[in-house]
Design an enzyme around this catalytic site. Structure first.
Site: not given
Ligand code: MRU
Length: 349
Positions: A47, A88, A197, A238, A248-249
């Site tokens: 994010a 996004r 990730q 996010d 979040n993810k």
């Molecule tokens: O799909 P992504 O890789 O952009 O998702 C990222 C996440 O879910 C992170 O945990 C979130 O963005 C926080 S990053 C400091």
């Protein structure tokens, strides 16, 4: 320090996160359209990093405009912002950064700034966001370090590290802060299907810092928690709704429920720009659904039978009741989050 993204005279340079950990290569986006593409394809992700990338994309668009006056540039500015805003949907930092650039542009228009002044001011603000992001991560690290065990294993999900920010990281910043204070932390990194990730990025950046890391498949946390092998969980976010619900993810919600069941603290670390007080609860947070190919294939190899149904929501929402505390650069928020957020907002004003 890992250079996740960087403004250069030629354009915005990104470490290519789709290639890590096997290849450390860089992508140079030389137009705002390329910056948008880099966000969509997840060369850059996370994010805070997405937000600052968009701001740099806007600055790049302004620098390259063929318009000769601010007035002539105005419709193009809108178009640039719209393209970047469409990349996004879940990470609110993207909209926060674009709105901040829009507010600045309106102020410049109101005082009849020249196009050269606009170009300079937009770039200066994008660079300021970059510096502010690193400072916020370090502050979160300092606050969050207190919450980490003096010795033990901390589970994290996805990558909320230097690679997801302009540097240092949010959740991984908290871990870094604890390690810098001499705490003996071992990290369990969930692999984080389907984009991996955790397995690829969290493992890579923590190993680069010499922080002991073990990758877990996403289905292992329950059993390890029951065996007492996990002392705390820390993740990023996010978008955080006004009531403290956290997007979040995908997979984060399951980890939070497990943590509660096993009496393990579940922390969320996020900068203030991730808090979206206009979104009242997690139910109103838009969840990005990504392409099926991320699930059906891995490394170019098909894993699933032709024609099978596939779901790929990239995020989930963890209700506030599962969150032990939210670590921000302004301080630590505790339930009831709507009151805690309101109080911290007032202090900051
Ligand atoms: O799909 P992504 O890789 O952009 O998702 C990222 C996440 O879910 C992170 O945990 C979130 O963005 C926080 S990053 C400091």
């Amino acid at each position: 320090m890992i250079l996740t993204l960087e403004w250069t005279p030629e354009g915005v340079r990104f470490i290519d996160q789709t290639k890590l950990p096997l290849e450390e290569s860089y992508v140079l986006a030389t137009s705002y359209q390329q910056v948008a593409d880099v966000i969509v394809t997840m060369v850059v992700r996370g994010a805070p990093a997405i937000g600052v990338s968009a701001a740099m994309g806007i600055a790049l668009g302004a620098k390259q405009t063929k318009a000769s006056t601010t007035e002539e540039f105005a419709p193009e500015f809108e178009q640039i912002c719209n393209l970047l805003a469409g990349t996004r949907p879940t990470a609110v930092n993207l909209f926060w950064a674009i709105d901040r650039m829009k507010v600045l542009f309106s102020k410049l228009q109101a005082r009849e700034a020249t196009l050269a002044e606009v170009q300079e001011a937009l770039l200066a603000d994008a660079l300021a966001m970059y510096d502010e992001d690193i400072a916020a991560c370090k502050q979160m690290g300092a606050y969050g370090a207190d919450l980490m065990p003096d010795e033990g294993t901390v589970l994290t999900h996805c990558n909320a590290g230097a690679l997801a920010t302009c540097g240092y990281g949010t959740a991984l910043g908290v871990i870094r802060g604890a390690v810098e204070r001499g705490k003996r932390i071992h990290v369990f990194a969930d692999e984080t299907r389907p984009f991996l990730q955790g397995a690829r990025l969290t493992a890579w950046e923590l190993m680069a810092d010499g922080i002991e890391t073990t990758v877990l498949c996403d289905n292992m946390a329950a059993s390890l928690m029951r065996q007492g092998q996990i002392q705390a969980v820390v993740v990023g976010a996010d978008r955080i709704a006004a009531n403290g619900d956290v997007a979040n993810k995908i997979g984060t919600y399951g980890v939070a429920v497990l943590a509660k069941e096993h009496g393990i603290p579940f922390y969320v670390a996020a900068p203030w720009s991730t808090i979206d007080r206009a979104t009242l609860t997690g139910d109103a947070i838009p969840i990005e659904e990504r392409a099926a190919i991320e699930v059906t294939h891995h490394g170019g190899k098909q894993l699933t039978p032709n024609g099978v149904g596939i779901r790929n929501p990239a995020f989930d929402v963890t209700p506030a009741k599962y969150v032990t505390a939210i670590i921000t650069e302004r301080g630590i928020l505790k339930a009831p989050y709507s009151e805690s957020l309101q109080a911290m907002e007032l202090i900051a004003q």
